[in-house]
Design a protein around this motif. Structure first.
Motif, PDB file in Angstrom:
ATOM      1  N   THR A  28     -17.637 -52.810  39.992  1.00  5.04           N
ATOM      2  CA  THR A  28     -19.000 -53.092  39.528  1.00  5.04           C
ATOM      3  C   THR A  28     -19.410 -52.364  38.252  1.00  5.04           C
ATOM      4  O   THR A  28     -20.385 -52.754  37.623  1.00  5.04           O
ATOM      5  CB  THR A  28     -20.023 -52.738  40.626  1.00  5.04           C
ATOM      6  N   THR A  29     -18.702 -51.314  37.883  1.00  3.41           N
ATOM      7  CA  THR A  29     -19.143 -50.536  36.717  1.00  3.41           C
ATOM      8  C   THR A  29     -17.968 -50.109  35.840  1.00  3.41           C
ATOM      9  O   THR A  29     -16.826 -50.046  36.292  1.00  3.41           O
ATOM     10  CB  THR A  29     -19.896 -49.259  37.139  1.00  3.41           C
ATOM     11  N   THR A  30     -18.300 -49.821  34.625  1.00  2.00           N
ATOM     12  CA  THR A  30     -17.351 -49.209  33.691  1.00  2.00           C
ATOM     13  C   THR A  30     -18.018 -47.971  33.115  1.00  2.00           C
ATOM     14  O   THR A  30     -19.160 -48.031  32.668  1.00  2.00           O
ATOM     15  CB  THR A  30     -16.983 -50.169  32.555  1.00  2.00           C
ATOM     16  N   THR A  31     -17.324 -46.860  33.168  1.00  2.00           N
ATOM     17  CA  THR A  31     -17.841 -45.619  32.588  1.00  2.00           C
ATOM     18  C   THR A  31     -16.796 -45.065  31.624  1.00  2.00           C
ATOM     19  O   THR A  31     -15.619 -45.396  31.697  1.00  2.00           O
ATOM     20  CB  THR A  31     -18.153 -44.569  33.668  1.00  2.00           C
ATOM     21  N   TRP A  32     -17.268 -44.225  30.737  1.00  6.76           N
ATOM     22  CA  TRP A  32     -16.405 -43.558  29.771  1.00  6.76           C
ATOM     23  C   TRP A  32     -16.574 -42.056  29.920  1.00  6.76           C
ATOM     24  O   TRP A  32     -17.679 -41.572  30.150  1.00  6.76           O
ATOM     25  CB  TRP A  32     -16.784 -43.969  28.350  1.00  6.76           C
ATOM     26  N   SER A  33     -15.495 -41.317  29.795  1.00  9.29           N
ATOM     27  CA  SER A  33     -15.585 -39.856  29.868  1.00  9.29           C
ATOM     28  C   SER A  33     -14.676 -39.243  28.810  1.00  9.29           C
ATOM     29  O   SER A  33     -13.608 -39.769  28.496  1.00  9.29           O
ATOM     30  CB  SER A  33     -15.194 -39.356  31.262  1.00  9.29           C
ATOM     31  N   TRP A  34     -15.134 -38.126  28.259  1.00 13.40           N
ATOM     32  CA  TRP A  34     -14.392 -37.398  27.234  1.00 13.40           C
ATOM     33  C   TRP A  34     -13.622 -36.251  27.863  1.00 13.40           C
ATOM     34  O   TRP A  34     -14.135 -35.558  28.733  1.00 13.40           O
ATOM     35  CB  TRP A  34     -15.339 -36.848  26.178  1.00 13.40           C
ATOM     36  N   ARG A  35     -12.377 -36.039  27.414  1.00 11.44           N
ATOM     37  CA  ARG A  35     -11.553 -34.909  27.851  1.00 11.44           C
ATOM     38  C   ARG A  35     -11.086 -34.135  26.627  1.00 11.44           C
ATOM     39  O   ARG A  35     -10.598 -34.725  25.665  1.00 11.44           O
ATOM     40  CB  ARG A  35     -10.295 -35.383  28.595  1.00 11.44           C
ATOM     41  N   ASN A  36     -11.229 -32.817  26.688  1.00 13.67           N
ATOM     42  CA  ASN A  36     -10.736 -31.956  25.617  1.00 13.67           C
ATOM     43  C   ASN A  36      -9.244 -31.723  25.853  1.00 13.67           C
ATOM     44  O   ASN A  36      -8.856 -31.131  26.852  1.00 13.67           O
ATOM     45  CB  ASN A  36     -11.499 -30.637  25.612  1.00 13.67           C
ATOM     46  N   LEU A  37      -8.408 -32.207  24.940  1.00 10.35           N
ATOM     47  CA  LEU A  37      -6.961 -32.052  25.057  1.00 10.35           C
ATOM     48  C   LEU A  37      -6.430 -30.885  24.229  1.00 10.35           C
ATOM     49  O   LEU A  37      -5.231 -30.628  24.243  1.00 10.35           O
ATOM     50  CB  LEU A  37      -6.260 -33.341  24.611  1.00 10.35           C
ATOM     51  N   SER A  38      -7.300 -30.193  23.533  1.00  5.21           N
ATOM     52  CA  SER A  38      -6.874 -29.116  22.631  1.00  5.21           C
ATOM     53  C   SER A  38      -6.068 -28.048  23.358  1.00  5.21           C
ATOM     54  O   SER A  38      -5.083 -27.533  22.828  1.00  5.21           O
ATOM     55  CB  SER A  38      -8.084 -28.473  21.954  1.00  5.21           C
ATOM     56  N   THR A  39      -6.454 -27.723  24.575  1.00  9.46           N
ATOM     57  CA  THR A  39      -5.765 -26.657  25.310  1.00  9.46           C
ATOM     58  C   THR A  39      -4.429 -27.126  25.880  1.00  9.46           C
ATOM     59  O   THR A  39      -3.603 -26.309  26.256  1.00  9.46           O
ATOM     60  CB  THR A  39      -6.643 -26.127  26.457  1.00  9.46           C
ATOM     61  N   LEU A  40      -4.208 -28.445  25.928  1.00 13.98           N
ATOM     62  CA  LEU A  40      -2.961 -28.977  26.463  1.00 13.98           C
ATOM     63  C   LEU A  40      -1.886 -29.159  25.397  1.00 13.98           C
ATOM     64  O   LEU A  40      -0.715 -29.343  25.710  1.00 13.98           O
ATOM     65  CB  LEU A  40      -3.215 -30.336  27.136  1.00 13.98           C
ATOM     66  N   ALA A  41      -2.288 -29.115  24.128  1.00 10.70           N
ATOM     67  CA  ALA A  41      -1.353 -29.351  23.027  1.00 10.70           C
ATOM     68  C   ALA A  41      -0.351 -28.204  22.928  1.00 10.70           C
ATOM     69  O   ALA A  41      -0.674 -27.051  23.172  1.00 10.70           O
ATOM     70  CB  ALA A  41      -2.116 -29.508  21.724  1.00 10.70           C
ATOM     71  N   THR A  42       0.871 -28.549  22.588  1.00 10.04           N
ATOM     72  CA  THR A  42       1.909 -27.540  22.381  1.00 10.04           C
ATOM     73  C   THR A  42       2.383 -27.618  20.936  1.00 10.04           C
ATOM     74  O   THR A  42       2.174 -28.603  20.249  1.00 10.04           O
ATOM     75  CB  THR A  42       3.104 -27.770  23.326  1.00 10.04           C
ATOM     76  N   GLY A  43       3.028 -26.574  20.481  1.00 15.80           N
ATOM     77  CA  GLY A  43       3.516 -26.554  19.109  1.00 15.80           C
ATOM     78  C   GLY A  43       2.420 -26.174  18.126  1.00 15.80           C
ATOM     79  O   GLY A  43       1.333 -25.752  18.497  1.00 15.80           O
ATOM     80  N   THR A  44       2.705 -26.349  16.869  1.00  8.75           N
ATOM     81  CA  THR A  44       1.767 -26.012  15.807  1.00  8.75           C
ATOM     82  C   THR A  44       0.816 -27.180  15.575  1.00  8.75           C
ATOM     83  O   THR A  44       1.265 -28.281  15.255  1.00  8.75           O
ATOM     84  CB  THR A  44       2.517 -25.714  14.498  1.00  8.75           C
ATOM     85  N   PRO A  45      -0.492 -26.972  15.740  1.00  8.21           N
ATOM     86  CA  PRO A  45      -1.434 -28.076  15.527  1.00  8.21           C
ATOM     87  C   PRO A  45      -1.685 -28.303  14.037  1.00  8.21           C
ATOM     88  O   PRO A  45      -1.479 -27.404  13.219  1.00  8.21           O
ATOM     89  CB  PRO A  45      -2.709 -27.576  16.210  1.00  8.21           C
ATOM     90  N   PRO A  46      -2.134 -29.496  13.681  1.00  4.98           N
ATOM     91  CA  PRO A  46      -2.542 -29.712  12.293  1.00  4.98           C
ATOM     92  C   PRO A  46      -3.701 -28.782  11.946  1.00  4.98           C
ATOM     93  O   PRO A  46      -4.480 -28.405  12.819  1.00  4.98           O
ATOM     94  CB  PRO A  46      -3.023 -31.166  12.285  1.00  4.98           C
ATOM     95  N   PRO A  47      -3.834 -28.402  10.678  1.00  6.64           N
ATOM     96  CA  PRO A  47      -4.984 -27.586  10.294  1.00  6.64           C
ATOM     97  C   PRO A  47      -6.293 -28.327  10.565  1.00  6.64           C
ATOM     98  O   PRO A  47      -6.339 -29.564  10.536  1.00  6.64           O
ATOM     99  CB  PRO A  47      -4.795 -27.388   8.788  1.00  6.64           C
ATOM    100  N   ALA A  48      -7.343 -27.567  10.830  1.00 10.81           N
ATOM    101  CA  ALA A  48      -8.661 -28.174  11.038  1.00 10.81           C
ATOM    102  C   ALA A  48      -9.051 -28.939   9.782  1.00 10.81           C
ATOM    103  O   ALA A  48      -8.708 -28.540   8.672  1.00 10.81           O
ATOM    104  CB  ALA A  48      -9.681 -27.083  11.346  1.00 10.81           C
ATOM    105  N   ARG A  49      -9.794 -30.071   9.957  1.00  9.39           N
ATOM    106  CA  ARG A  49     -10.113 -30.908   8.809  1.00  9.39           C
ATOM    107  C   ARG A  49     -11.290 -31.819   9.079  1.00  9.39           C
ATOM    108  O   ARG A  49     -11.640 -32.081  10.219  1.00  9.39           O
ATOM    109  CB  ARG A  49      -8.899 -31.741   8.412  1.00  9.39           C
ATOM    110  N   VAL A  50     -11.872 -32.298   7.997  1.00 14.51           N
ATOM    111  CA  VAL A  50     -12.921 -33.321   8.032  1.00 14.51           C
ATOM    112  C   VAL A  50     -12.530 -34.395   7.015  1.00 14.51           C
ATOM    113  O   VAL A  50     -11.659 -34.176   6.183  1.00 14.51           O
ATOM    114  CB  VAL A  50     -14.318 -32.741   7.700  1.00 14.51           C
ATOM    115  N   ALA A  51     -13.178 -35.544   7.095  1.00 10.44           N
ATOM    116  CA  ALA A  51     -12.995 -36.630   6.129  1.00 10.44           C
ATOM    117  C   ALA A  51     -11.550 -37.115   6.057  1.00 10.44           C
ATOM    118  O   ALA A  51     -11.038 -37.428   4.987  1.00 10.44           O
ATOM    119  CB  ALA A  51     -13.503 -36.211   4.752  1.00 10.44           C
TER     120      ALA A  51
END
Length: 83
Positions: A28-51
């Protein structure tokens, strides 16, 4: 979803930079939820960025370019990451 800003031209902290939006559907319904995956990432992450540009192709997130600073005087990034 990777990166972005809460304050103009100020990249998010890396602990808040990688998110997934999940679609949950029942009879009967559809919902959306956000999950923070930052803590699950392994290795070197890309540098923080905008645009920057990002797209998912064949289940991988590709991130290209953007800016890392709070001024528009810094050089744009010219890098490509696949997560």
């Amino acid at each position: 979803l990777y990166g972005g800003e809460h304050i103009a031209r100020t990249p998010l902290d890396l602990s808040q930079s990688l998110w997934s939006c999940d679609k949950n559907t029942s009879e009967t319904t559809t919902t959306w939820s956000w999950r923070n995956l930052s803590t699950l990432a392994t290795g070197t992450p890309p540098p923080a960025r905008v645009a920057h540009a990002q797209a998912i192709i064949a289940g991988r997130l590709y991130i290209f370019g953007g800016r890392a600073g709070i001024t528009m005087n810094e050089s744009p990034m010219n890098d490509l990451w696949a997560l």
